[in-house]
Design a protein around this motif. Structure first.
Motif, PDB file in Angstrom:
ATOM      1  N   LEU A  97       1.787   1.992   4.621  1.00 51.75           N
ATOM      2  CA  LEU A  97       1.360   1.907   3.211  1.00 51.75           C
ATOM      3  C   LEU A  97       0.645   3.164   2.870  1.00 51.75           C
ATOM      4  N   ILE A  98       0.945   3.974   1.939  1.00 51.78           N
ATOM      5  CA  ILE A  98       0.165   5.393   1.632  1.00 51.78           C
ATOM      6  C   ILE A  98       0.061   5.223  -0.155  1.00 51.78           C
ATOM      7  N   SER A  99      -1.194   5.798  -0.438  1.00 52.53           N
ATOM      8  CA  SER A  99      -1.255   6.084  -1.853  1.00 52.53           C
ATOM      9  C   SER A  99      -1.158   7.544  -2.360  1.00 52.53           C
ATOM     10  N   ILE A 100      -0.574   7.818  -3.260  1.00 55.81           N
ATOM     11  CA  ILE A 100      -0.316   9.129  -3.795  1.00 55.81           C
ATOM     12  C   ILE A 100      -0.366   9.270  -5.115  1.00 55.81           C
ATOM     13  N   THR A 101      -1.106  10.342  -5.747  1.00 61.92           N
ATOM     14  CA  THR A 101      -1.278  10.676  -7.139  1.00 61.92           C
ATOM     15  C   THR A 101      -0.278  11.616  -7.404  1.00 61.92           C
ATOM     16  N   PRO A 102       0.710  11.722  -8.217  1.00 63.86           N
ATOM     17  CA  PRO A 102       1.869  12.431  -8.188  1.00 63.86           C
ATOM     18  C   PRO A 102       1.327  13.750  -9.020  1.00 63.86           C
ATOM     19  N   GLU A 103       1.882  14.650  -8.496  1.00 60.75           N
ATOM     20  CA  GLU A 103       1.406  16.074  -8.861  1.00 60.75           C
ATOM     21  C   GLU A 103       2.286  16.613 -10.330  1.00 60.75           C
ATOM     22  N   ASP A 104       1.556  17.332 -11.158  1.00 57.36           N
ATOM     23  CA  ASP A 104       2.084  17.647 -12.512  1.00 57.36           C
ATOM     24  C   ASP A 104       2.988  18.888 -12.288  1.00 57.36           C
ATOM     25  N   ILE A 105       4.252  18.591 -12.289  1.00 56.18           N
ATOM     26  CA  ILE A 105       5.245  20.032 -11.999  1.00 56.18           C
ATOM     27  C   ILE A 105       5.994  19.989 -13.334  1.00 56.18           C
TER      28      ILE A 105
ATOM     29  N   ILE B  58       8.422   2.904   4.647  1.00 56.39           N
ATOM     30  CA  ILE B  58       7.247   3.710   4.100  1.00 56.39           C
ATOM     31  C   ILE B  58       7.339   3.232   3.015  1.00 56.39           C
ATOM     32  N   ILE B  59       5.862   2.702   2.380  1.00 53.20           N
ATOM     33  CA  ILE B  59       5.684   2.053   1.122  1.00 53.20           C
ATOM     34  C   ILE B  59       4.678   2.987   0.348  1.00 53.20           C
ATOM     35  N   ILE B  60       5.168   3.259  -1.065  1.00 55.50           N
ATOM     36  CA  ILE B  60       4.455   4.363  -1.686  1.00 55.50           C
ATOM     37  C   ILE B  60       3.729   3.772  -2.892  1.00 55.50           C
ATOM     38  N   ARG B  61       2.429   3.703  -2.906  1.00 59.41           N
ATOM     39  CA  ARG B  61       1.908   3.471  -4.135  1.00 59.41           C
ATOM     40  C   ARG B  61       1.372   4.497  -4.871  1.00 59.41           C
ATOM     41  N   THR B  62       1.712   4.532  -6.128  1.00 57.97           N
ATOM     42  CA  THR B  62       1.135   5.718  -7.236  1.00 57.97           C
ATOM     43  C   THR B  62      -0.016   5.457  -7.831  1.00 57.97           C
ATOM     44  N   LEU B  63      -0.818   6.295  -8.056  1.00 59.02           N
ATOM     45  CA  LEU B  63      -2.020   6.200  -8.608  1.00 59.02           C
ATOM     46  C   LEU B  63      -1.951   7.196  -9.819  1.00 59.02           C
TER      47      LEU B  63
ATOM     48  N   GLN C 238      -5.240  -2.195   1.256  1.00 61.97           N
ATOM     49  CA  GLN C 238      -5.734  -0.958   2.283  1.00 61.97           C
ATOM     50  C   GLN C 238      -4.435  -0.244   2.449  1.00 61.97           C
ATOM     51  N   ASP C 239      -4.362   1.135   2.381  1.00 57.55           N
ATOM     52  CA  ASP C 239      -3.449   2.042   2.987  1.00 57.55           C
ATOM     53  C   ASP C 239      -3.697   1.624   4.490  1.00 57.55           C
ATOM     54  N   GLY C 240      -2.314   1.925   5.276  1.00 58.86           N
ATOM     55  CA  GLY C 240      -2.418   1.604   6.791  1.00 58.86           C
ATOM     56  C   GLY C 240      -0.996   1.045   7.196  1.00 58.86           C
ATOM     57  N   SER C 241      -1.108   0.779   8.305  1.00 57.15           N
ATOM     58  CA  SER C 241      -0.043  -0.101   8.728  1.00 57.15           C
ATOM     59  C   SER C 241       0.180  -1.484   8.867  1.00 57.15           C
ATOM     60  N   TYR C 242       1.363  -1.927   8.591  1.00 59.70           N
ATOM     61  CA  TYR C 242       1.491  -3.428   8.556  1.00 59.70           C
ATOM     62  C   TYR C 242       3.051  -3.609   9.129  1.00 59.70           C
ATOM     63  N   ILE C 243       3.298  -4.864   9.164  1.00 56.85           N
ATOM     64  CA  ILE C 243       4.671  -5.506   9.412  1.00 56.85           C
ATOM     65  C   ILE C 243       5.114  -5.717   8.222  1.00 56.85           C
ATOM     66  N   LEU C 244       6.312  -5.453   7.487  1.00 57.74           N
ATOM     67  CA  LEU C 244       7.302  -5.495   6.473  1.00 57.74           C
ATOM     68  C   LEU C 244       8.118  -6.612   6.877  1.00 57.74           C
ATOM     69  N   ASN C 245       8.145  -7.753   6.014  1.00 56.81           N
ATOM     70  CA  ASN C 245       9.655  -8.412   5.990  1.00 56.81           C
ATOM     71  C   ASN C 245      10.321  -8.259   4.787  1.00 56.81           C
ATOM     72  N   LEU C 246      11.403  -7.594   4.687  1.00 53.86           N
ATOM     73  CA  LEU C 246      12.170  -7.336   3.409  1.00 53.86           C
ATOM     74  C   LEU C 246      13.245  -8.367   3.354  1.00 53.86           C
ATOM     75  N   GLN C 247      12.839  -9.118   2.170  1.00 48.15           N
ATOM     76  CA  GLN C 247      13.824 -10.238   1.929  1.00 48.15           C
ATOM     77  C   GLN C 247      14.531  -9.894   1.112  1.00 48.15           C
ATOM     78  N   ILE C 248      16.020 -10.278   0.773  1.00 50.14           N
ATOM     79  CA  ILE C 248      16.836 -10.176  -0.142  1.00 50.14           C
ATOM     80  C   ILE C 248      17.794 -11.397  -0.446  1.00 50.14           C
ATOM     81  N   ALA C 249      18.217 -11.492  -1.314  1.00 50.88           N
ATOM     82  CA  ALA C 249      19.222 -12.583  -1.529  1.00 50.88           C
ATOM     83  C   ALA C 249      20.642 -12.082  -1.124  1.00 50.88           C
TER      84      ALA C 249
END
Length: 250
Positions: free
Chosen positions: A100-108, A131-136, A223-234
């Motif tokens: 999980l990472i947190s990023i503030t997108p840049e103004d381009i 990769i899990i991206i959380r935007t700020l 918190q940002d960092g390492s996790y185990i992801l369980n990706l569940q779908i129908a």
């Protein structure tokens, strides 16, 4: 204990961290791509209505929704190809090492863009399966927002190429799309991530087993960092399915 090829990790299955957004037929439901809110209504046959409060023995609802526009969903490359590919056939494993990472997108050029350099810095040498991206900034409004005609932030093509080239298989983001809302149908980030070179004649090295999950929500307390992801779908035979990604602390 959960074991991967090279490592073993201990997780507590009694403490799941849900990063999905629930689907409802209210104005609180998030919306994208110019559609209306979902419909959840009891079946009606003449005078009979499938609702216990109306005299039926059961609640018996029809649900009308769009997985891409109505909340957390996971999609395969069939989202952009002429030929049919199903998320139910492409996604066959469901547990992954994730970062999980947190990023503030840049103004381009007046757009808010997530760049390759930002992702590379945030990963700091780690190469997870997902990769899990959380935007700020990370407002609660993401869970209820109508994104249509707002030009939300998106992923730069070079960022998607970088994610692909370092071997990340699953991309999760808290936006309605990894691509610009109005991009003349180019879908550069989708194509780059899945390595789709021709949507009409799929190349042999396209990434059939890789997925993109959009419209998640990651609380600030996680918190940002390492996790185990369980990706569940129908089990939808469709290019995308509503999904319920769950994180577990390692």
């Amino acid at each position: 204990m959960i074991a991967f090829i090279d490592n073993k990790y201990q997780i507590d299955l009694s403490k799941p961290i849900d990063i999905s957004i629930p689907l409802s037929n209210t104005d609180e439901n998030p919306i994208a791509w110019y559609i209306e809110k979902p419909e959840i209504e009891p079946v009606k046959f003449g005078d009979w209505i499938g609702k216990v409060s109306e005299g039926s023995s059961t609640n018996f609802n029809n649900i009308f929704f769009n997985p891409h526009g109505h909340g957390t969903h996971t999609e395969c490359l069939g989202h952009i190809t002429r030929d049919f590919y199903s998320i139910n056939q492409c996604l066959k494993q469901f547990f992954f090492k994730a970062e999980l990472i947190s990023i503030t997108p840049e103004d381009i050029n007046s757009d808010l863009v997530i760049t390759k350099n930002q992702i590379e810095r945030a990963l700091n040498g780690k190469i997870p399966e997902a990769i899990i991206i959380r935007t700020l900034s990370n407002s609660e409004s993401k869970k209820h927002k109508n994104y249509s005609k707002t030009n939300p932030p998106y992923l730069a093509e070079e960022a998607a190429i970088y994610i692909r080239e370092i071997g990340i298989q699953h991309l999760l983001i808290d936006l309605p799309s990894v691509d610009r809302e109005e991009d003349e149908g180019k879908l550069l980030a989708h194509k780059a991530f899945w390595n789709v070179k021709d949507v009409n004649d799929l190349n042999d090295d396209a990434r059939l087993n890789c997925t993109i999950t959009e419209m998640i929500f990651v609380e600030d307390s996680i918190q940002d960092g390492s996790y185990i992801l369980n990706l569940q779908i129908a089990s939808f035979e469709n290019d995308a399915s509503p999904s319920k990604p769950i994180l577990y602390k390692i």
